[in-house]
Write an enzyme that holds these catalytic residues in place. Sequence first.
Site, PDB file in Angstrom:
ATOM      1  N   LYS A  87      46.655  23.103 -15.111  1.00 40.56           N
ATOM      2  CA  LYS A  87      45.401  22.381 -15.347  1.00 40.56           C
ATOM      3  C   LYS A  87      45.597  20.922 -14.926  1.00 40.56           C
ATOM      4  CE  LYS A  87      42.036  22.574 -19.094  1.00 40.56           C
ATOM      5  NZ  LYS A  87      41.958  22.591 -20.557  1.00 40.56           N
TER       6      LYS A  87
HETATM    7  C1  E4P Z   1      39.163  23.494 -22.037  1.00 37.92           C
HETATM    8  O1  E4P Z   1      39.628  23.776 -20.970  1.00 37.92           O
HETATM    9  C2  E4P Z   1      38.754  22.113 -22.407  1.00 37.92           C
HETATM   10  O2  E4P Z   1      39.851  21.264 -22.440  1.00 37.92           O
HETATM   11  C3  E4P Z   1      38.059  22.159 -23.747  1.00 37.92           C
HETATM   12  O3  E4P Z   1      37.073  23.195 -23.681  1.00 37.92           O
HETATM   13  C4  E4P Z   1      37.444  20.854 -24.190  1.00 37.92           C
HETATM   14  O4  E4P Z   1      36.697  21.098 -25.351  1.00 37.92           O
HETATM   15  P1  E4P Z   1      36.184  19.935 -26.324  1.00 37.92           P
HETATM   16  O5  E4P Z   1      35.146  19.148 -25.607  1.00 37.92           O
HETATM   17  O6  E4P Z   1      35.625  20.674 -27.500  1.00 37.92           O
HETATM   18  O7  E4P Z   1      37.386  19.099 -26.678  1.00 37.92           O
END
Ligand code: E4P
Length: 216
Positions: A87
Amino acid sequence: MKFFIDTANLAQIKEAQALGILDGVTTNPSLMAKEGITGDQNVINHYKAICSLVDGDVSAEVIATDFENMVKEGEILAALDPKIVVKVPMIKDGIKAIKWFTDNGIRTNCTLIFSAGQAILAAKAGATYVSPFIGRIDDSSWDGMELISQIRHIYDVQGFKSQILAASIRNALHIVKAAEAGADVCTCPLDSILGLLKHPLTDIGLAKFLEDAKKM
Ligand code: E4P
């Protein structure tokens, strides 16, 4: 649409996996910190533990923000398990790193996407997944789901192959709307997945069937 769970919590991952509908996991540094995972070796062990629980892709985020170190970190993460997807944040060096990973056979998830322009760049660099943050956009009184529809349209018109991964999901309705808008994947907290089960008429209907079954 594929279902990923958005957590680093092993118990929740096991619960979702046991439902039989889980296609993968996404994590981020905030989710890892929430589970109290600290130190390089513990982080690595935790990613390995997650990979051992699921059949699908597991997103593991790089911490570095410069090209060289993103590549170094990403190579270490990708070597942990074939399920790992690296990522990478949507920044200039992130795009360079995604292109490098693409050229070297390492799958990526471009995170922190808040505009169609960012989604186009990530797709051009060859990102496997592109993650628009629905909930955070809604939080700032813009329409997160509109962004999913716009990216879907652009990718279809242009033939981009990146998969749209709806992230920052806050509730069951977000999952339904992401499916409607054509997201390829939705990464969700366990509560939002379980929220899909709920309907009062189901509960009332089942209570009546069970009551009538006593008369059979
Ligand atoms: C996933 O890949 C993201 O990092 C995550 O969904 C972010 O979510 P949040 O906005 O609830 O922190």
